[in-house]
Design a protein around this motif. Sequence first.
Motif, PDB file in Angstrom:
ATOM      1  N   GLU A  10     -13.658   2.575  -0.666  1.00 38.56           N
ATOM      2  CA  GLU A  10     -13.306   2.782   0.742  1.00 38.56           C
ATOM      3  C   GLU A  10     -11.919   3.395   0.923  1.00 38.56           C
ATOM      4  O   GLU A  10     -11.462   3.571   2.054  1.00 38.56           O
ATOM      5  CB  GLU A  10     -13.363   1.441   1.479  1.00 38.56           C
ATOM      6  N   GLY A  11     -11.228   3.696  -0.178  1.00 39.42           N
ATOM      7  CA  GLY A  11      -9.897   4.284  -0.083  1.00 39.42           C
ATOM      8  C   GLY A  11      -8.815   3.303   0.295  1.00 39.42           C
ATOM      9  O   GLY A  11      -7.766   3.700   0.807  1.00 39.42           O
ATOM     10  N   GLN A  12      -9.038   2.010   0.028  1.00 43.30           N
ATOM     11  CA  GLN A  12      -8.086   0.975   0.408  1.00 43.30           C
ATOM     12  C   GLN A  12      -7.326   0.387  -0.777  1.00 43.30           C
ATOM     13  O   GLN A  12      -6.636  -0.609  -0.625  1.00 43.30           O
ATOM     14  CB  GLN A  12      -8.821  -0.148   1.147  1.00 43.30           C
ATOM     15  N   SER A  13      -7.444   0.994  -1.939  1.00 45.54           N
ATOM     16  CA  SER A  13      -6.760   0.512  -3.135  1.00 45.54           C
ATOM     17  C   SER A  13      -5.687   1.506  -3.563  1.00 45.54           C
ATOM     18  O   SER A  13      -5.846   2.719  -3.422  1.00 45.54           O
ATOM     19  CB  SER A  13      -7.764   0.324  -4.278  1.00 45.54           C
ATOM     20  N   PHE A  14      -4.589   0.976  -4.121  1.00 48.04           N
ATOM     21  CA  PHE A  14      -3.534   1.848  -4.653  1.00 48.04           C
ATOM     22  C   PHE A  14      -3.972   2.512  -5.953  1.00 48.04           C
ATOM     23  O   PHE A  14      -3.390   3.524  -6.378  1.00 48.04           O
ATOM     24  CB  PHE A  14      -2.256   1.035  -4.918  1.00 48.04           C
ATOM     25  N   ALA A  15      -4.978   1.963  -6.617  1.00 43.62           N
ATOM     26  CA  ALA A  15      -5.313   2.377  -7.977  1.00 43.62           C
ATOM     27  C   ALA A  15      -5.824   3.818  -8.025  1.00 43.62           C
ATOM     28  O   ALA A  15      -6.692   4.216  -7.249  1.00 43.62           O
ATOM     29  CB  ALA A  15      -6.354   1.443  -8.569  1.00 43.62           C
ATOM     30  N   GLU A  16      -5.299   4.589  -8.983  1.00 46.26           N
ATOM     31  CA  GLU A  16      -5.738   5.948  -9.254  1.00 46.26           C
ATOM     32  C   GLU A  16      -6.033   6.049 -10.751  1.00 46.26           C
ATOM     33  O   GLU A  16      -5.119   6.269 -11.541  1.00 46.26           O
ATOM     34  CB  GLU A  16      -4.662   6.959  -8.857  1.00 46.26           C
ATOM     35  N   PRO A  17      -7.276   5.851 -11.154  1.00 47.64           N
ATOM     36  CA  PRO A  17      -7.605   5.898 -12.580  1.00 47.64           C
ATOM     37  C   PRO A  17      -7.117   7.181 -13.246  1.00 47.64           C
ATOM     38  O   PRO A  17      -7.254   8.282 -12.707  1.00 47.64           O
ATOM     39  CB  PRO A  17      -9.134   5.805 -12.590  1.00 47.64           C
ATOM     40  N   GLY A  18      -6.511   6.998 -14.412  1.00 47.55           N
ATOM     41  CA  GLY A  18      -5.967   8.118 -15.161  1.00 47.55           C
ATOM     42  C   GLY A  18      -4.522   8.426 -14.869  1.00 47.55           C
ATOM     43  O   GLY A  18      -3.916   9.279 -15.534  1.00 47.55           O
ATOM     44  N   VAL A  19      -3.921   7.722 -13.891  1.00 46.19           N
ATOM     45  CA  VAL A  19      -2.537   7.972 -13.494  1.00 46.19           C
ATOM     46  C   VAL A  19      -1.657   6.830 -13.986  1.00 46.19           C
ATOM     47  O   VAL A  19      -2.014   5.657 -13.875  1.00 46.19           O
ATOM     48  CB  VAL A  19      -2.414   8.116 -11.967  1.00 46.19           C
ATOM     49  N   PRO A  31      -2.573  -3.287   2.623  1.00 45.77           N
ATOM     50  CA  PRO A  31      -3.451  -3.329   1.452  1.00 45.77           C
ATOM     51  C   PRO A  31      -3.323  -2.115   0.547  1.00 45.77           C
ATOM     52  O   PRO A  31      -3.427  -2.234  -0.675  1.00 45.77           O
ATOM     53  CB  PRO A  31      -4.857  -3.423   2.063  1.00 45.77           C
ATOM     54  N   LYS A  32      -3.122  -0.937   1.120  1.00 49.71           N
ATOM     55  CA  LYS A  32      -3.100   0.284   0.317  1.00 49.71           C
ATOM     56  C   LYS A  32      -1.930   0.297  -0.663  1.00 49.71           C
ATOM     57  O   LYS A  32      -2.108   0.563  -1.857  1.00 49.71           O
ATOM     58  CB  LYS A  32      -3.026   1.502   1.243  1.00 49.71           C
ATOM     59  N   SER A  33      -0.731  -0.005  -0.165  1.00 55.86           N
ATOM     60  CA  SER A  33       0.446  -0.045  -1.044  1.00 55.86           C
ATOM     61  C   SER A  33       0.680  -1.440  -1.595  1.00 55.86           C
ATOM     62  O   SER A  33       1.585  -1.647  -2.404  1.00 55.86           O
ATOM     63  CB  SER A  33       1.688   0.432  -0.301  1.00 55.86           C
ATOM     64  N   LEU A  34      -0.135  -2.376  -1.184  1.00 57.68           N
ATOM     65  CA  LEU A  34      -0.079  -3.763  -1.600  1.00 57.68           C
ATOM     66  C   LEU A  34       1.320  -4.357  -1.395  1.00 57.68           C
ATOM     67  O   LEU A  34       1.943  -4.906  -2.315  1.00 57.68           O
ATOM     68  CB  LEU A  34      -0.533  -3.926  -3.052  1.00 57.68           C
ATOM     69  N   VAL A  35       1.803  -4.225  -0.178  1.00 58.90           N
ATOM     70  CA  VAL A  35       3.039  -4.895   0.229  1.00 58.90           C
ATOM     71  C   VAL A  35       2.682  -6.321   0.616  1.00 58.90           C
ATOM     72  O   VAL A  35       1.826  -6.559   1.472  1.00 58.90           O
ATOM     73  CB  VAL A  35       3.723  -4.169   1.398  1.00 58.90           C
ATOM     74  N   ILE A  36       3.337  -7.269  -0.029  1.00 65.11           N
ATOM     75  CA  ILE A  36       3.042  -8.693   0.126  1.00 65.11           C
ATOM     76  C   ILE A  36       4.285  -9.395   0.673  1.00 65.11           C
ATOM     77  O   ILE A  36       5.413  -9.080   0.280  1.00 65.11           O
ATOM     78  CB  ILE A  36       2.678  -9.328  -1.228  1.00 65.11           C
ATOM     79  N   SER A  50       6.271  -4.686  -2.520  1.00 67.40           N
ATOM     80  CA  SER A  50       5.070  -3.995  -2.996  1.00 67.40           C
ATOM     81  C   SER A  50       4.879  -4.361  -4.465  1.00 67.40           C
ATOM     82  O   SER A  50       5.727  -4.025  -5.308  1.00 67.40           O
ATOM     83  CB  SER A  50       5.220  -2.484  -2.843  1.00 67.40           C
ATOM     84  N   TYR A  51       3.790  -5.026  -4.784  1.00 67.32           N
ATOM     85  CA  TYR A  51       3.579  -5.436  -6.168  1.00 67.32           C
ATOM     86  C   TYR A  51       3.465  -4.250  -7.118  1.00 67.32           C
ATOM     87  O   TYR A  51       4.040  -4.286  -8.213  1.00 67.32           O
ATOM     88  CB  TYR A  51       2.345  -6.335  -6.252  1.00 67.32           C
ATOM     89  N   PRO A  52       2.757  -3.173  -6.757  1.00 68.62           N
ATOM     90  CA  PRO A  52       2.754  -2.018  -7.672  1.00 68.62           C
ATOM     91  C   PRO A  52       4.145  -1.417  -7.864  1.00 68.62           C
ATOM     92  O   PRO A  52       4.470  -0.949  -8.962  1.00 68.62           O
ATOM     93  CB  PRO A  52       1.802  -1.029  -6.986  1.00 68.62           C
ATOM     94  N   ARG A  53       4.971  -1.413  -6.817  1.00 64.79           N
ATOM     95  CA  ARG A  53       6.325  -0.890  -6.965  1.00 64.79           C
ATOM     96  C   ARG A  53       7.134  -1.766  -7.907  1.00 64.79           C
ATOM     97  O   ARG A  53       7.870  -1.272  -8.779  1.00 64.79           O
ATOM     98  CB  ARG A  53       7.023  -0.814  -5.604  1.00 64.79           C
ATOM     99  N   ALA A  54       7.014  -3.095  -7.750  1.00 57.52           N
ATOM    100  CA  ALA A  54       7.767  -4.019  -8.589  1.00 57.52           C
ATOM    101  C   ALA A  54       7.380  -3.899 -10.056  1.00 57.52           C
ATOM    102  O   ALA A  54       8.186  -4.213 -10.937  1.00 57.52           O
ATOM    103  CB  ALA A  54       7.560  -5.443  -8.106  1.00 57.52           C
ATOM    104  N   LEU A  55       6.148  -3.447 -10.317  1.00 57.77           N
ATOM    105  CA  LEU A  55       5.666  -3.261 -11.689  1.00 57.77           C
ATOM    106  C   LEU A  55       5.646  -1.791 -12.090  1.00 57.77           C
ATOM    107  O   LEU A  55       5.089  -1.439 -13.132  1.00 57.77           O
ATOM    108  CB  LEU A  55       4.258  -3.834 -11.830  1.00 57.77           C
ATOM    109  N   GLY A  56       6.256  -0.931 -11.278  1.00 56.39           N
ATOM    110  CA  GLY A  56       6.185   0.503 -11.499  1.00 56.39           C
ATOM    111  C   GLY A  56       6.978   0.978 -12.695  1.00 56.39           C
ATOM    112  O   GLY A  56       7.697   0.210 -13.350  1.00 56.39           O
ATOM    113  N   PRO A  57       6.860   2.276 -13.032  1.00 56.35           N
ATOM    114  CA  PRO A  57       7.569   2.829 -14.183  1.00 56.35           C
ATOM    115  C   PRO A  57       9.069   2.546 -14.125  1.00 56.35           C
ATOM    116  O   PRO A  57       9.726   2.808 -13.118  1.00 56.35           O
ATOM    117  CB  PRO A  57       7.283   4.328 -14.081  1.00 56.35           C
ATOM    118  N   GLY A  58       9.606   1.973 -15.200  1.00 57.14           N
ATOM    119  CA  GLY A  58      11.014   1.635 -15.285  1.00 57.14           C
ATOM    120  C   GLY A  58      11.396   0.328 -14.640  1.00 57.14           C
ATOM    121  O   GLY A  58      12.547  -0.104 -14.763  1.00 57.14           O
ATOM    122  N   ALA A  59      10.471  -0.329 -13.951  1.00 58.69           N
ATOM    123  CA  ALA A  59      10.801  -1.549 -13.219  1.00 58.69           C
ATOM    124  C   ALA A  59      10.628  -2.810 -14.053  1.00 58.69           C
ATOM    125  O   ALA A  59      11.215  -3.844 -13.744  1.00 58.69           O
ATOM    126  CB  ALA A  59       9.945  -1.655 -11.957  1.00 58.69           C
TER     127      ALA A  59
END
Length: 479
Positions: free
Chosen positions: A248-257, A399-404, A432-441
């Motif tokens: 539905e386009g509501q996930s941050f996940a981009e397979p292969g990225v 939900p998209k950027s998963l800001v909690i 944002s959980y993906p930001r907190a776990l992002g590259p270099g974080a």
Amino acid sequence: MTELDLAGQVMQLVARLAGPGGQAEVTVSRAELALTRFANSAIHQNVAESAVEVRLRMHLDGRTAAGSGTTVTPDGLRTLVERVLAAARFAPRDPAWPGLTPPTAVLPSPQWDAATAQAGPADRAALVRAFVDAAGGLETAGYCRTAVRAAAFANSAGHTVQGRTVEAAMDGIARAGGADGTARDCADRLADLDGAELGRRAAAKARAGTDPVELPPGRYPVVLEPAAVADLLENLAWYGFNGKRYAEGQSFAEPGVAQLDPAVTLVDDPLRAAGLPFDLEGTPTRALTLVDAGTIGAVVHDRRSAAEVGGESTGHAWTGSSTFGPIPRNLRLAPARATGTSGGGEVGTAGPAGGTAAVAGLAEPLAGAVPDADTAALVSRMPRGLLVSDLWYTRVLDPKSLVITGLTRNGVWLVEDGQVTRAVRDLRFTESYPRALGPGAVLELGRRTARQPNRWDGVWWEAPALRLASWNFTGGASG
């Protein structure tokens, strides 16, 4: 009768009542749950239940309906089939029906521990007594539980499978002067739970949490203990790797990225412990790597969400997947390797796990804030930041950027020059959980994982402690 016998009876009823044009699948599950609760340092409740549930889904003339029941007499099974059949005839058309799982071999169930399956109140009470005694007179509360599940699946495509699993868990809290400390564990065997160690850990944290100071909001480097990391995994599971949300386009996940730090590898592995070898649609379950060294590898699917994106089911259908979507329910964050980089380019030097770490130069009782040597190693390499025991009351803002947003609890401590110096009052965060776990974080991971029990048996999150470059605290105890 066995679960497989009951499933076969249902399929015979479906064939007789629905005719050759009906498609159906049935899961028969038997759950035996036992729970010993304690409060005010004494057991106050011991409960147990044993129940059998039959879940039936039927597709007839392009329409789909489902239902469940707990009456497994011949009349009860017939009533269930008739009820679902009637609902299917009046249901709206279902053009997205993905069809049935064909006959497919499944892997064996996890190792079965008979002692845990047969454990009684006295066995759980012994662990509670050990926890209470180890707390050294502090007020304690919590639970010890055991869970046994057996299930069988059959469908009109000729696919039949069965499996069983067992689990034990303990979660306790100790209180000292208004400060709380907790410790919890989840295991394949009741014998692997150490009530005394959990009680000592909870009490040490409570004593180290008294007389906290208040810090201003802002971004702080953090060491998150495994219980706090479990909240990251749970929200990533529900909102990030959910195949329905992805479709539905509501996930941050981009397979292969490469969206996360190279230190992050996430694997969903139901058969590692407490998982059945098939899902609610009969699809085999297996270990699935969702993130490999920071790169998104997959999201999870049931048959319906997989059909939407032109993929295949990953074996993640469950009772709520039609509404909430399929989710990984046994997610593990891989720990740091024994040698080499442990995240963010830093070399990991964590020592062996076990016992409360003695941090050089740190006077008691604050040493009790650090639960083990693995976490102590991460703390020792943090110039200034916060040690966080637990996160709770977390709610999704985007939900998209998963800001909690959520709160800390059960202990937060200030770390200065690699040493825990003061207890800190609880803080609100927005991150944002993906930001907190992002590259270099991700600066560092521990080498030892701890499995955290969930409120539902069969669901768990496993992770090491985690040192992050930044965590966004947006409010203190005063607002």
